[in-house]
Structures are given as structure tokens and as C-alpha cells.
Design an enzyme around this catalytic site. Structure first.
Site, short mmCIF file in Angstrom:
data_model
loop_
_atom_site.label_atom_id
_atom_site.label_comp_id
_atom_site.label_asym_id
_atom_site.label_seq_id
_atom_site.Cartn_x
_atom_site.Cartn_y
_atom_site.Cartn_z
CE LYS A 136 -13.44 74.09 23.05
NZ LYS A 136 -13.91 75.37 23.27
CG HIS A 164 -13.96 73.15 28.54
ND1 HIS A 164 -14.84 73.55 28.35
CD2 HIS A 164 -12.80 72.98 28.41
CE1 HIS A 164 -13.99 74.33 27.15
NE2 HIS A 164 -13.06 74.28 27.45
CB SER A 201 -8.95 83.15 21.67
OG SER A 201 -10.59 83.07 21.54
P1 PGA Z 1 -10.59 78.07 22.14
O1 PGA Z 1 -11.23 77.01 23.12
O2 PGA Z 1 -9.47 77.72 21.59
O3 PGA Z 1 -11.53 77.88 21.00
O4 PGA Z 1 -10.71 79.18 22.73
C1 PGA Z 1 -10.26 76.54 24.06
C2 PGA Z 1 -10.70 75.41 25.15
O5 PGA Z 1 -11.69 75.45 25.58
O6 PGA Z 1 -9.54 75.05 25.78
#
Ligand code: PGA
Length: 256
Positions: free
Chosen positions: A11, A96, A214
Site C-alpha cells: 500500500k 482493490h 488480515s
Molecule cells: P490486510 O490488507 O492484510 O492489511 O488486511 C489486505 C489487502 O488490502 O490487500
């Protein structure tokens, strides 16, 4: 039959020098990894850093977090598939939920991007997933089917296996709340059945469907053991090279 694919979605984190130190600790951990595919998806500004490391990266592929559907032109602030290809990018995340909800990307925009990525020889990591409100209203299948049909509209059957689908329930992204392996498997099975309707069963059986939301070292192995879960798209836990490496090892452990 389907090689599991583990992708780190950084990200808007890790600038160039941080990316370098990440790779220095991460790469030694990857030496013995052969049975799964690994993709790192940094912000645009660190892609060239990964490209520079690519000789040492070997089994690790490079991804991008977004792109525009046009090849070039007056689109201030945008980046094209061709530009990504020039940096040896292989994968691109499209659709996304953060792009959909924070930046107004519609199913139609996602569809244009998917087609442009495929035309340019990039593999889309096509994200779909329901919100908590949609889940509580019993609309999971309806939402997933709409997103898949719209996103892949006009994509030729032969290109289907180039697409990686990422099932990411919005309520599980960045919340610490993971779908149970059963909930995820149920959704993945449903996604595959829609892909079979759009293409055919043998094609659908070859498409990799990642789970995202997560994923962490503690829950990765059980998720990866599910029959229709072919990898993970990892956000938060991928920012620490050791925890991402641990997730990769869990996916390998799930193979035996
Ligand atoms: P996260 O994000 O593992 O922090 O939940 C996953 C994603 O948005 O691809």
C-alpha cells in the site's frame, strides 16, 4: 496443480531506502522457497528499487498497485501498463476495495483496466469482496457475481488463466478480523463456479484465487490448506519481511 501465489501489498508504505532494507532482510529468507510464487507489490516509487534487485530476487516477482487503462497521453498523475512493463512488473492489483471506496473506481473502470493490463501482457490481481453490510444482508454471492461478471466483461476465455482473483471481504481488510477458513473456502468455491460459468470448468480449475484480509503468520497455514484457496494477498503483515516470510513458509507447509 495450481501454484500458490503469495503477494505483499505494501500500500502507501515503505519509501525507496526502506524498500532496500526490506529486501536485504527478506531475500535471504527466500533462498529455499521454490514451491510457491512470491510477488512484492511496492508503491510506484520503489518499483525501480525492486527491479534493481531483480537478479537477486530470482523467484520473487514484482507487482504494481494500480495503473491507468490508456497507453499514454494527457492523464496527469497516472501510470500506464507499458511503463510498468518497462520496469519488469508482472502483476498489477486492480479493483482493490480501497480504490473502489476511496477513489471512486467503478466496476466499469476496473474492467477497462483489466483489459488494458491483459493487452499489455500484465497479469491482473483482480480484487473482489463484499462489505459487512452486504454480508449481513445475505448478499455475498450477488455482490461477488456482479463484480466478477463486470470486471471480466469482454475478456477472452484464453486470457482467463492470466487473471488472479483476490477474494478480499472488505470487513476483513486491515481490521484484524479474518474470514474463517470455512467462510473463505465457501466464497472461493462460489467464485470458481462463476468463473466456470463464464469460461468452462477446466479453465476455472486453473485460475488462482487468493484470499486477502488480515492474513498473518498465525492464521495463514489453515487458510492455505483450503482446497480452493490458492494463495494470499497480504497487506499489514507484509510490511515486516520476517512475518511475510513466515506466511510464505506457512503456505509451503500447507502443501504437504
Ligand atoms: P490486510 O490488507 O492484510 O492489511 O488486511 C489486505 C489487502 O488490502 O490487500
Amino acid at each position: 496443480m495450481r501454484k500458490k501465489i503469495l503477494a505483499a501489498n505494501w500500500k502507501m508504505n515503505l519509501a525507496q531506502t526502506e524498500a532496500e532494507s526490506y529486501l536485504e532482510s527478506f531475500l535471504p529468507e527466500m533462498r529455499a522457497v521454490n514451491d510457491v510464487e512470491v510477488v512484492i507489490i511496492p508503491p510506484f516509487t520503489a518499483i525501480a528499487t525492486l527491479t534493481a534487485f531483480s537478479e537477486k530476487l530470482q523467484s520473487v516477482r514484482i507487482g504494481a498497485q494500480n495503473m491507468h487503462w490508456e497507453k499514454s497521453g494527457a492523464y496527469t498523475g497516472e501510470i500506464s501498463a507499458t511503463m510498468l512493463r518497462a520496469l519488469y512488473v508482472k502483476y498489477v492489483i486492480l479493483g482493490h476495495s480501497e480504490r473502489r471506496t476511496l477513489f471512486g473506481e467503478t466496476d466499469e473502470i476496473v474492467n477497462r483496466k483489466i483489459k488494458a493490463a491483459l493487452d499489455a501482457g500484465l497479469r491482473p490481481i483482480f480484487c473482489i469482496g463484499e462489505t459487512l453490510r452486504e454480508r449481513d444482508a445475505g448478499q455475498v454471492e450477488q455482490v461477488l457475481e456482479r463484480q466478477i461478471r463486470a470486471g471480466l466483461n469482454g475478456v477472452g476465455k484464453k486470457d482467463f488463466t492470466e487473471v488472479i482473483v483476490a477474494y478480499e471481504p472488505v470487513w476483513a481488510i486491515g481490521t484484524g478480523r479474518t474470514a474463517t477458513p470455512e467462510q473463505a473456502e465457501e466464497a472461493h468455491l462460489f467464485v470458481r463456479s462463476i468463473l466456470a460459468k463464464l469460461a468452462d470448468q477446466p479453465t476455472a480449475d486453473r485460475i488462482r484465487i487468493q484470499y486477502g484480509g488480515s492474513v498473518k503468520p498465525e492464521n495463514a497455514e489453515e487458510l492455505m490448506r483450503q482446497k480452493n484457496i490458492d494463495g494470499a494477498l497480504v497487506g499489514g503483515a507484509s510490511l515486516d519481511p520476517r512475518s511475510f516470510a513466515e506466511i510464505i513458509r506457512s503456505a509451503e507447509a500447507a502443501l504437504v
